[in-house]
Design an enzyme around this catalytic site. Structure first.
Site, short mmCIF file in Angstrom:
data_model
loop_
_atom_site.label_atom_id
_atom_site.label_comp_id
_atom_site.label_asym_id
_atom_site.label_seq_id
_atom_site.Cartn_x
_atom_site.Cartn_y
_atom_site.Cartn_z
N ARG B 213 0.86 -1.17 0.00
CA ARG B 213 0.00 0.00 0.00
C ARG B 213 0.89 1.23 0.00
NH1 ARG B 213 -0.85 2.46 5.23
NH2 ARG B 213 -2.75 3.38 4.41
N TYR B 307 -4.07 15.57 11.35
CA TYR B 307 -3.54 14.23 11.63
C TYR B 307 -2.21 14.00 10.91
CZ TYR B 307 -3.45 9.08 11.75
OH TYR B 307 -3.11 7.77 11.93
#
Ligand code: FES
Lengths: 319, 324
Positions: B213, B307
């Site tokens: 990923r 974040y």
């Protein structure tokens, strides 16, 4: 295909390089790649699924798995069984077998301080692999092995490999008594591994429970292949075009749609990424993905077509 | 960077955005698949060396000398570290057969790496036969950071690792932690589910299955080590860069290509993280990337921006990319 280890999507094609009887009714087969190359390494306790004529059976690999040049399996002949073992007792050196890649479902726990191995009869096969690897890595272990007098497979070899770490029994009652005592005495870091007849496993499990063992430390060998089962065939109707597509067993809904010229965006093809979601118009999906939430599953109006199937014979999709 | 280095860097850069918006997802896909990009393509190998190979390994050595805790191995991960070593060296040799080889004779292995001028013989399971821990040795030959996850009690645990190029996290704090916890407090329920799903997916991963990923963030300057421990060294720059005229040269898109493999001998999960940095100036040489990244940044919801630690300079970066 991964050229380095001879693996293909359909598994490995291996030649029977040797066969010998290692006990009454137990035949050991040595399987090698036809081109002599190495085979995929495996975790101790792994099994392979072997095509035996018209059926597929799982057998434990008995080597240490570190750099295998051959796979060895030991097959007990079960004339009353499903025919797989009789088939493997009949094949000859030089024959070629289709074998799955190794699958690990009975591994040693890395964090264990001591490994207590318990085997009954042909249940010894995964333990051979555990014992060999334990010697290579210096793991602490002890093996309890029950077999009929004179009928135990691999006994001489195990005596040599284990020395005084091997305890042999000729009856289930003796084995159970000894294992129960050991279970009460074992320190907390010990893990238990058992493989053998069902009643023996029940005895051992009951003994562990009585001695206060948590389930995390008790490992019982079961040949439940981790992969998804091929599933029953069904038919899909594409609502927008009226096209009907049949989805045979062993073919995913996504593959069937692709073959029918209706590709669906996808990524992982494992039911995890969420890309291949399609809307369901009619029919009950059999959800096998990791993506949808419980609520979404219950709503039954979408399906992850890379892994999921249908509970009914027909599924209608908004495609 | 010289022009040829830059063009090969651009050609191989794993530009991660498939759309003009970005949301956190379990974006795993099978490994070893080539992905064409506007500038070239990437992804046919699990391990990737490029022109920065030697420089990054030297940097890794420097970081490790300063902070040896960047390589941490809990004792029960010993077998997994040997498994990781054999897997990494075997993979390197298969990918770069002209420059590297791994030969085995029984339990003795001979490793050759012409790019670094390294020849090493070692015996499997004998720590003394290597100059350092097996995991450290693997990390001295591969450009990737390495984390090993043990599977037990129905969860995955980060119990060993060699991480020198961490983006805003720290192996030192995380070793022995559950995979779920490493990701820290994520901003939304949706993200939390993404991670739970990833853990369940990894626990089902079988030997021989290989996935990957990508993940991304941004970094000020070509700084590979933005770990929690060194925050005092780089934290300030996040603020200062906003008004710096050199912002497009200093701000980098940071892409991690993460590979996830079940190690074949130990059953541990091997988690490889390869970090790529591309300055906005260089990224803008590919017009499609420039406009796509501009859209992604401009649209990114505030909580995700926070974040990822982009809050100070997100607007400035998006503005510059959009041609402002
Ligand atoms: S392709 Fe990823 S969930 Fe189906």
């Amino acid at each position: 295909m991964n050229e380095r280890d001879g693996r293909t999507d359909e598994g490995l094609l291996l030649r029977v390089a040797g066969a010998e009887h290692v006990a009454a009714d137990i035949r050991m087969l040595r399987l090698r790649r036809a081109d002599g190359g190495g085979l995929p390494p495996f975790v101790p306790g792994s099994h392979v699924v072997v095509d035996c004529g018209d059926r597929r059976n799982a057998y434990s690999l008995t080597g240490d798995g570190i750099e295998p040049e051959e796979y060895t399996i030991s097959v007990l002949r079960c004339p009353g069984g499903d025919g797989g073992s009789v088939f493997l007792h009949g094949i000859e050196v030089g024959d070629v077998l289709r074998v799955s890649g190794p699958r690990s479902a009975f591994p040693p726990a890395a964090s264990a301080h001591h490994h207590l191995l318990v085997a009954g009869g042909i249940g010894i096969t995964p333990m051979l692999s555990h014992v060999r690897a334990a010697r290579q890595w210096g793991r602490s272990f002890r093996l309890y092995y029950a077999h009929r007098p004179g009928a135990g497979a691999h006994v001489a070899e195990l005596r040599r490999l284990c020395g005084d770490r091997l305890r042999e029994y000729t009856g289930r009652a003796d084995l159970t008594r000894a294992v129960r005592a050991e279970l009460r005495a074992s320190p907390l870091g010990t893990h238990l591994y058992a493989c053998g007849p069902g009643e023996m496993l029940d005895d051992v499990r009951a003994g562990a429970a009585e001695a206060g063992w948590l389930a995390d430390r008790v490992h019982v060998e079961r040949f439940s292949a981790a992969e998804l089962d091929p599933g029953a065939p069904f038919t899909v109707t594409l609502a927008r075009s009226g096209t009907r597509v049949s989805v045979p067993s062993g073919v995913s809904l996504l593959e069937a749609l692709e073959k029918a010229g209706t590709p669906v965006p996808n990524m992982c093809r494992q039911g995890v990424c969420g890309e291949c979601r399609v809307s369901v118009v009619r029919g009950r999906p059999l959800h096998r993905d990791l993506y949808l939430s419980e609520a979404e599953r219950a709503a039954a109006d979408t399906v992850m077509c890379c892994v999921s199937r249908c509970l009914d014979q027909e599924l209608e999709l908004d495609l | 960077m010289t022009d040829t280095m830059l063009s090969s860097h651009l050609a191989r850069f794993p530009f991660p955005f498939r759309e003009d918006t970005y949301r956190y997802s379990t974006n795993v896909e099978p490994a070893r698949q080539f992905v064409p990009t506007e500038a070239g393509g990437w992804g046919e190998h699990v391990l990737d060396l490029d022109a920065t190979y030697e420089a990054e390994l030297t940097e890794r050595e420097r970081i490790l000398r300063r902070d040896p805790s960047r390589c941490t191995v809990l004792p029960h991960m010993r077998v997994a570290t040997w498994d990781a070593l054999l897997t990494v060296l075997g993979e390197l040799a298969a990918t770069y057969p002209g420059q590297m080889s791994l030969h085995r004779d029984g339990t003795t292995y001979r490793w050759r790496n012409d790019l670094l001028g390294v020849k090493q013989e070692f015996v499997l399971g004998e720590e003394d036969s290597l100059p350092c821990d097996p995991l450290l040795f693997a990390g001295s030959q591969a450009q990737e950071d390495i984390v090993l996850l043990d599977q037990r009690e129905d969860a995955l645990w980060a119990d060993a690792g060699l991480v020198t190029f961490a983006a805003d996290w720290s192996l030192g704090f995380d070793v022995g932690m559950r995979f779920l916890e490493i990701h820290g407090p994520v901003p939304r329920v949706h993200e939390e589910r993404v991670i739970t799903r990833a853990e369940r997916f990894l626990m089902r991963l079988e030997a021989g299955q290989e996935y990957r990923r990508t993940n991304w963030t941004m970094t000020v300057d070509r700084r590979l080590d933005t770990s929690t421990e060194t925050y005092p060294e780089w934290g300030r720059d996040r603020r200062l860069v906003v008004t710096d005229p050199a912002l497009p040269d200093r701000l980098h898109l940071r892409v991690e290509v993460q590979h996830l493999l079940r190690l074949p001998r130990s059953g541990a999960i091997l988690f490889l993280i390869r970090t790529y940095l591309l300055s906005l100036t260089d990224l803008a040489r590919v017009p499609a990337w420039r406009s796509r990244f501009a859209s992604v940044l401009a649209e990114l919801p505030d909580d995700l921006t926070e974040y990822k630690g982009l809050s100070h300079y997100r607007d400035a970066a998006a503005h510059w990319l959009a041609g402002g």
